[in-house]
Enzyme design. Structure first.
Site, PDB file in Angstrom:
ATOM      1  N   GLN A 292      32.792  40.619  42.602  1.00  0.00           N
ATOM      2  CA  GLN A 292      32.391  40.061  43.743  1.00  0.00           C
ATOM      3  C   GLN A 292      31.154  38.957  43.494  1.00  0.00           C
ATOM      4  O   GLN A 292      30.094  39.516  43.092  1.00  0.00           O
ATOM      5  CB  GLN A 292      32.379  40.731  45.098  1.00  0.00           C
ATOM      6  CG  GLN A 292      33.555  41.410  45.181  1.00  0.00           C
ATOM      7  CD  GLN A 292      34.606  40.431  45.638  1.00  0.00           C
ATOM      8  OE1 GLN A 292      34.417  39.481  45.854  1.00  0.00           O
ATOM      9  NE2 GLN A 292      35.803  41.172  45.760  1.00  0.00           N
ATOM     10  N   CYS A 416      41.629  36.430  49.659  1.00  0.00           N
ATOM     11  CA  CYS A 416      40.707  35.531  49.274  1.00  0.00           C
ATOM     12  C   CYS A 416      41.217  34.176  49.504  1.00  0.00           C
ATOM     13  O   CYS A 416      40.954  33.104  49.081  1.00  0.00           O
ATOM     14  CB  CYS A 416      40.273  35.775  47.669  1.00  0.00           C
ATOM     15  SG  CYS A 416      41.500  35.559  46.660  1.00  0.00           S
TER      16      CYS A 416
END
Length: 459
Positions: A292, A416
């Protein structure tokens, strides 16, 4: 469906005379939306125009840059009436460099714009709305990017080598000396990186530099740079790279070909890892692995996801698209057993190593292509209590149709891409009878149009 865009060679044929336009909305990537009246059709609302650098509520002068059947594209050249939410960008390269799209919008308004994008996608694509909108999750908006890719280009007309992100026109590399959104250990060294490459014999053979940052270790190898090179590097160039790594405390990797060719130049065996202190975990990774981007938000996101999933000590949990074990291993601290499934074999190998490294015997990992038939997978036939999934932009529609969903008490979906989340939420709610109890956004990428979100479903 978007129309066909104008090729770069045809831009010169577009009438680029500035025109006035009122901005009424935002696109998913942070551009303003307005309508340009057609003198030949006065009763028509006009063709939609996506205007970079413009905010809702503004009146601007814009110059067209591209066209398609259903909309045109433009860039704001003058703000005639500014939005009260407009701020001065911190970066002098904003508007040219394509790394950011929203620095001209106040930080607290950026996340609200992303939340609106998510809700509009739920309504328009999924035909479903959450019962509860979660408070937006945000953290530091500057110096947060710990992973990314710089493009490299030798520009003979400028007699210099450029290192940076692509410009808004992706044919060009932005001429920058530093970046405000990349972690300072790397963002402050862009000029030094450009000077390094410019002084190398192989400066025309290096198209990109990948960067990734973990925790600083005793051998100073917490941050890695991977130099992609199209021809073998000379010994002199290799020595320069090693000297740069020593001087700035970077691990240096080389990539002469595909992913399997990445290898360390200095030090001999760099140890890359990041910590998740809330769960007393350290995760090892390789320089091109997915982690991430926003380290501080990542820890908060994991806590947020586990709170929504509410796993109990006797639960078995299934974690799909598990990667290195970013969610799997923290869950292992709280449940009887957790199974992580990931499509990339290298990540599965490192996830298993991370479980062993952290002394977790109740976390199992399997490699499987989650976009294909899974009926033969052994883990598919095992019973689970809860499901967490964090798919790529394409979403999880195929795997959701294969899972025996009735076994789960609760599903948490980390996304996402709001459009694919909305589509999959529509499937779960309208076709499978689940309830979309809560959803909200997380600002993983401040100052960009990227929308990270999370949703919780119950039977």
């Amino acid at each position: 469906m978007a129309g066909r865009r104008t090729p770069p060679a045809a831009v010169a044929r577009i009438d680029q005379t500035p025109f006035e336009i009122v901005i009424s909305d935002f696109t998913h990537d942070g551009r303003g939306v307005g309508r340009r009246p057609d003198p030949k059709a006065p009763d028509s609302p006009g063709k939609a125009v996506f205007v970079a650098g413009a905010l809702p509520g503004e009146r601007v002068m814009a110059k067209q840059t591209a066209r398609s059947r259903s909309f045109d594209e433009a860039i704001a050249v003058q703000v005639l009436e500014a939005s009260p939410d407009r701020v001065d960008p911190r970066c002098a390269h904003f508007g040219t460099c394509g790394g950011c799209a929203l620095q001209h919008l106040a930080e607290d308004k950026q996340i609200l714009a992303k939340q609106r994008v998510l809700m509009e996608n739920f309504e328009r694509i999924g035909h479903v709305m959450p019962e509860r909108v979660l408070p937006a999750l945000a953290d530091s908006a500057w110096g947060y990017r710990r992973k990314g890719r710089f493009s490299v280009r030798r520009v003979e007309k400028k007699d210099k080598t450029l290192v940076g992100f692509r410009e808004n026109d992706p044919r060009f590399v932005a001429d920058i000396a530093r970046c405000e959104t990349v972690i300072p250990a790397i963002g402050d060294k862009i000029a030094a990186l450009a000077a390094l490459v410019d002084g190398m014999d192989g400066r025309r053979e290096i198209p990109q530099i990948e960067f990734i940052g973990g925790d600083r270790m005793s051998d100073h190898s917490g941050i890695a740079l991977t130099f992609r090179h199209l021809a073998p590097l000379s010994d002199v160039d290799r020595d320069k790279l090693v000297a740069f790594g020593r001087a700035h405390e970077f691990a240096i990797f080389l990539q002469p070909g595909g992913l399997d060719t990445v290898h360390p130049l200095w030090p001999a065996d760099p140890q890359l890892q990041f910590s998740l202190p809330q769960w007393d975990l350290r995760l090892k990774f390789r320089p091109l692995d997915f982690i991430q981007v926003n380290a501080s938000l990542n820890g908060r996101m994991i806590e947020h996801a586990l709170d929504l999933l509410d796993p109990q000590p006797q639960d078995r949990v299934l974690d799909l698209f598990a990667g290195l074990g970013n969610f799997t291993l923290p869950m292992a601290r709280r449940v009887r057993e957790v199974v992580g499934v990931e499509g990339e074999a290298g990540l599965v190998k490192r996830a298993r190593e991370n479980a062993e490294f952290n002394g977790l015997a109740n976390a199992q990992f399997y490699a499987a292509d989650l976009g294909k038939d899974l009926s033969g997978e052994r883990w598919m036939r095992e019973g689970f209590d809860r499901l967490l999934l964090d798919p790529p932009r394409s979403g999880a529609d195929f795997v959701l149709t294969q899972l025996p969903l009735k076994q789960f008490k609760r599903i948490v979906y980390v996304s996402c891409h709001p459009a694919s989340l909305a589509r999959d939420a529509g499937y779960l709610v309208r076709e499978k009878g689940w309830k979309l109890r809560a959803a909200g956004v997380m600002d993983m990428f401040p100052h960009t149009g990227h929308v990270e979100s999370i949703a919780m479903f119950e039977r």
